[in-house]
Design an enzyme around this catalytic site. Structure first.
Site, PDB file in Angstrom:
ATOM      1  N   GLU A  93       0.845  -1.081   0.189  1.00  0.00           N
ATOM      2  CA  GLU A  93      -0.029   0.004   0.103  1.00  0.00           C
ATOM      3  C   GLU A  93       1.017   1.291  -0.030  1.00  0.00           C
ATOM      4  OE1 GLU A  93      -2.125   2.775   3.100  1.00  0.00           O
ATOM      5  OE2 GLU A  93      -2.545   0.454   3.630  1.00  0.00           O
ATOM      6  N   CYS A 138      -1.843   8.577   4.532  1.00  0.00           N
ATOM      7  CA  CYS A 138      -1.973   8.288   3.371  1.00  0.00           C
ATOM      8  C   CYS A 138      -3.250   8.360   2.615  1.00  0.00           C
ATOM      9  CB  CYS A 138      -1.370   6.800   2.724  1.00  0.00           C
ATOM     10  SG  CYS A 138      -2.338   5.303   3.679  1.00  0.00           S
TER      11      CYS A 138
END
Length: 729
Positions: A287, A321
């Site tokens: 990720e 994020c």
């Protein structure tokens, strides 16, 4: 919370069902006193610190002869309050840790699913008991405020309860033998130092692998406390090992080590690409970054939009994020002085300071800003202007107030660059279509939100926005396990892009072997592809077809399984919670253009099954035959007998170099086995993070169809201040 009594019958191992762990209710006086006790224990005191954090390799705790690196509390600024001394791993530690992980002397791999589930459920109880220590260590090490650290602990407990429970979904497929891939390395980040490493470690352990945790250098003490929960629960120090050290040295050594079978990584996109460049054939679940946009249309509830945007942009000091870093306003909203004033007032009213002062709602950065973030906090691009200029506070280079800049131009540095800090760029869009275009231009695709009460606008946005987690009238952060499985697309994911917090995530870390034919569930729709293979199965003595009797027998079972699982699982959205006022739908999208790449060892089943799976999932298959390959399989594929199976699929002959040259025009390559991927293709794909699917081709549609789909979570908060509107009728 501080006086909570923990039952040994709590959790999925005992109840058989999953529910999310509740966060602490900070409005209760007892919990506020508990918070003070955490602060008293963890705020730096000369007689308690620094703590010494060791290495754990091959079952042993190691200090001697290791370099020790100091860690400082960011709440006070760099090199002011020493909190720990961290031992640094060396190459010998790496080799011994990998050897121990391969040998598995404590037999984690041979434990039953029930045994592993019981141990991990015990680890969840250890995590519940350690909530206070975990909150305290995160505040001391990363400056995260208590309310933000608390939800991380809840998420970590969720992973421990959900993953060993969810794996039974695959174990229940009687035609498959499932086992772990071997040795996994978890490379974790500093911004979510509890939840993210816990999720990676738990996924690897639940699937029967041994694990080496390489924590972020800025969050080693937190990772140590986390590992203690696993060890205290019965996971041995040979099964879960702990190797702190510099990423460029220890991380690289682990990644390149031939004894490591897969890596779970969370971090920047460039770092993820760097991993693949070091080892192009690595199984990597990564990720990566995000440049996430919230779109506010003229049809929005603007008060609600301001609240959601400020929380998403500046929570966790913008170090998420998933944080909103772009705010794209429809022209009417962009020109509204009232909206601008509300936005500035809301962000400017956030108390910023030490996590040890409970009135603060935004803590320090984990380290002083540099690079892109420093530029974003201190510089304006042409046409930009501050409506809220960020300021450095109290002489601490880690402490910055929120910054909001208007006038961000399409294609500009602010538009296209991930900053990972408390900076919000505001853009102007002519209409919704223009706003969606601006959001998609970044190339990232992690989270995105729309603020609009118009159902027509919401539908347009859902169909055209490119992101893995979509939010309607809600912030872009705070995804919960299973409720909103998390993960992106584009530059926000490297690897298959399977979402964390869902059972599918576990499939990446297991090998599946078919020991029988898949079950024959009822298919509701009569599909032409199934009729074709069933018809030919009755005519296996016909010409060339008779030479492939076993292949067609398997193909009939495969197509039936693919159609069943597409109807049952992948072809429709699912809401696992059915909350009043909020829909949480997990759906699947075809990956797009899929190249079915042939190899001399491919069987006809492996070739036609891949093509069938691509067609059934709505992909656009391209059958790619190496220029010099000619055998029985290619003869069939290129002959008239194959037409009913491959339909409109294109067939091309091309060299590896020619295939590598079109990677930017396709979306996935599907090989039939890992060893059949050419080195040239692996290296070319690694340069851009292009994913090559290489697991063995299965008849079982529950597993095989994952190779052709990407998942998308949609969270729709449809109530307005508790009013359900028409849906409440």
């Amino acid at each position: 919370r501080f006086a909570e009594v923990f039952s040994n019958t709590k959790g999925t191992f005992h109840s058989g069902y999953f529910e999310n762990e509740p966060d602490t209710d900070w409005s209760l006086p007892g919990n506020r006193k508990w918070a003070e006790s955490i602060r008293n224990q963890w705020k730096n005191r000369a007689d308690d610190f620094p703590k010494e954090i060791p290495i754990v390799a091959a079952g042993t705790i190691r200090f001697q002869g290791r370099e020790m690196i100091p860690e400082y509390d960011p709440n006070f600024g760099p090199e002011k309050e020493l909190i720990s001394q961290v031992a640094q791993s060396n190459e010998e530690d790496v080799d011994q840790a990998v050897a121990a992980a391969q040998a598995d002397p404590d037999a984690w791999r041979t434990k039953s699913l029930r045994e592993r589930h019981q141990i991990l459920s015990t680890a969840a109880d250890e995590m519940r008991r350690s909530r206070g220590d975990l909150i305290g260590v995160v505040a001391a090490e990363t400056g995260k405020i208590f309310t933000e650290a608390d939800v991380e602990v809840s998420e970590a407990v969720d992973f421990l309860e959900y993953y060993p429970h969810a794996i039974r979904e695959f174990a229940g497929l009687s035609n498959l033998a499932c086992r772990g891939k071997g040795v996994g390395v978890v490379v974790s980040p500093w911004n979510f130092p509890i939840a993210i490493p816990c999720g990676g470690v738990t996924a690897a352990l639940a699937t029967g692998n041994t694990v080496i945790l390489k924590p972020a250098s800025s969050a080693v003490m937190t990772a140590w406390e986390l590992c203690r929960c696993f060890w205290n629960a019965g996971v041995s120090r040979n099964t879960l090992q702990f190797l702190p050290g510099a990423g460029f040295r220890i991380g690289s050594s682990l990644i390149r080590h031939p004894g490591v079978d897969f890596v779970i990584f969370t971090g920047g996109t460039e770092s993820g690409l760097g991993i693949l460049k070091q080892r192009p054939d690595l199984i990597l679940a990564a990720e990566t970054g995000g440049k996430n946009a919230t779109i506010v249309t003229a049809m929005a509830d603007r008060d609600q939009a301001v609240r959601n945007v400020v929380y998403s942009a500046f929570g966790n000091c913008g170090q998420k994020c998933s944080a909103t870093s772009l705010l794209i306003l429809e022209d009417e909203v962009y020109q509204s002085e009232h909206f601008r004033t509300q936005l500035v007032d809301a962000a400017g009213s956030m108390n910023v300071g030490s996590a040890w002062d409970f009135e603060n709602r935004m803590g320090p950065l984990v380290r002083p800003p540099d690079g892109d973030l420093k530029h974003a906090l201190t510089q304006l691009e042409p046409g930009e202007f501050w409506v809220l200029e960020p300021k450095n506070l109290h002489g601490n280079p880690n402490l910055w107030t929120p910054g909001i800049k208007y006038g961000v131009a399409p294609g500009s540095y602010t538009h296209m660059t991930e900053f990972f800090g408390p900076v919000l760029g505001v853009m102007r869009a002519k209409d919704l279509s223009h706003a969606i275009e601006l959001a998609n231009q970044t190339g990232y695709g992690l989270t995105s939100a729309i603020e609009s009460l118009d159902l027509r606008e919401q539908e347009i946005w859902k169909k055209t926005i490119q992101a893995g987690n979509l939010y309607i009238n809600r912030g872009t952060t705070g995804a919960m396990v299973l409720r909103q499985p998390f993960g992106g697309m584009g530059k926000s994911a490297i690897g298959p892009g399977i979402k964390v917090g869902h059972s599918n995530y576990l499939s990446q870390f297991m090998d599946f072997e078919e020991v029988g034919f898949p079950g024959r569930g009822v298919i509701m729709k009569n599909h032409a592809l199934l009729r074709t293979v069933q018809h030919l199965k009755t005519k296996l003595n016909w010409g060339l077809v008779s030479a492939f009797k076993e292949d067609f027998n398997k193909l009939v079972h495969a197509v039936h399984s693919y159609l069943y699982w597409y109807e049952e699982e992948f072809g429709r959205g699912k809401d696992y919670f059915h909350l009043r006022g909020q829909e949480n739908i997990l759906g699947y999208l075809p990956v797009g253009r899929v190249v079915v790449r042939l190899h001399e060892d491919d069987t006809l089943f492996e070739t036609l099954a891949r093509t069938a799976a691509a067609v059934i999932t709505g992909c656009d298959p391209l059958i790619s035959i190496p220029s010099t390959l000619n055998n029985r399989v290619t003869d069939f594929v290129c002959g008239r007998e194959a037409k009913p199976f491959i339909g409109a699929s294109k067939i091309v002959r091309q060299s590896d170099a020619e295939l590598a040259g079109i990677l930017n025009r396709i979306h996935r390559i599907r090989y039939a086995a890992p060893r059949r991927v050419s080195t040239l293709i692996s290296k070319a794909a690694a340069r851009s993070g292009f994913y090559i699917s290489r697991s063995p081709v299965l008849m079982e549609g529950r597993i095989e169809l994952l190779q052709y789909l990407r998942s998308q979570s949609i969270c729709d908060t449809y109530h307005r201040y508790g009013n359900l509107g028409g849906r409440g009728i």
